[in-house]
Design an enzyme around this catalytic site. Structure first.
Site, short mmCIF file in Angstrom:
data_model
loop_
_atom_site.label_atom_id
_atom_site.label_comp_id
_atom_site.label_asym_id
_atom_site.label_seq_id
_atom_site.Cartn_x
_atom_site.Cartn_y
_atom_site.Cartn_z
CE1 TYR A 107 4.36 -6.76 3.50
CE2 TYR A 107 3.24 -8.91 3.78
CZ TYR A 107 3.58 -7.93 2.89
OH TYR A 107 2.79 -7.47 1.21
CG ASP A 118 -2.16 -0.78 1.21
OD1 ASP A 118 -2.08 -1.02 0.14
OD2 ASP A 118 -2.54 -2.08 2.33
#
Length: 271
Positions: free
Chosen positions: A110, A52
């Site tokens: 992540y 994003d």
């Protein structure tokens, strides 16, 4: 024809995310422009996924096909002379023509970074979420264990997430502290839109005493996004690595339960 996979590092602060979008600048757009300039032909990159706006990457994987015969090192070094300072190619290697960085990925790692400090930090404003006040790290750590395994993560995704299924498997979730910094490392089969950021926001609420670690199971079972925590800001999130099997090997359903094979362990030129 050759299938070249690039491992890309980028600071996502100035971009709308990885994927090309109208009326905004993306990392993919910048990368494809540099490739077209270097190769003298239009190039389409196929990535392992998306990030994003404001999210960073240390190990984004993306492939393109070309008939150019230049050595692998030339792809890396040539692109890095054309790319802006906030994007760099870490590695270039040749993969089988049928290799797809999205569909052959076994999982991803992540990291979300928190800064525990009452005073703002100009040096980390683009790479961490600053939290003021005390945080019960041990309670948040206990809550992490509730996420591990295969669950329906409908309560931990963006409201506009278009995924057809919300079931995902998290292989491991670790919360470690290093001075003022708190690192949330999540390894899993795949992730829904904003999933890590919603998890991070919910863990903060556990650490602040607004929820208990045991509440996580109820949130997973309930599947209601409105009941879970806030979406953590994007700047703390970084895609660290995408896991792939050895070329020609059968997929390992649990890559994080062994020593992960890093990108440089695949065929091609080493880092």
């Amino acid at each position: 024809m050759r299938n070249i996979m690039l491992t890309v590092e980028y600071d996502g602060t100035n971009y709308c995310g990885w994927q090309t979008q109208p009326n905004a600048t993306s990392v993919q757009e910048i990368m494809e422009g540099a490739l077209a300039q270097m190769l003298g032909e239009p190039v389409r990159l196929h990535a392992s996924g998306r990030t994003d706006a404001g999210v960073h990457a240390l190990g984004m994987a993306a492939c393109f096909q070309t008939d150019k015969t230049m050595p692998l090192r030339a792809f890396r070094e040539g692109l890095n002379t054309l790319l802006p300072r906030d994007i760099a190619v870490r590695e270039a290697r040749e993969m089988p023509l049928d290799f797809n960085p999205r569909f052959h990925a076994q999982g991803k790692h992540y990291r979300y970074t928190f800064l525990l400090d009452d005073i703002r930090s100009p040096l980390t404003r683009h790479t961490a979420w600053r939290l003021k006040g005390k945080l019960d790290v041990e309670a948040a750590r206990r809550a992490c264990a509730e996420f591990v395994g295969e669950h329906d993560f409908a309560a931990f995704r963006a409201s506009n997430c278009a995924a057809k299924t919300t079931v995902r498997e998290i292989y491991s979730m670790d919360l470690t502290q290093d001075g003022r910094f708190l690192y949330l490392d999540v390894r899993g089969s795949g992730f829904l839109k904003n999933m890590i950021r919603v998890i991070a926001g919910t863990l903060v609420e556990v650490g602040q005493g607004k929820r208990t670690p045991e509440d996580i199971r109820q949130l997973l079972e309930g599947g209601d996004r409105r009941a879970s925590g806030q979406t953590a800001p994007p700047q703390g999130l970084c895609l660290m690595e995408v896991f792939y099997p050895e070329v020609g090997a059968e997929p390992d359903p649990h890559p994080a339960r062994r020593k992960p094979r890093r990108a440089r362990d695949l065929e091609g030129e080493g880092t």
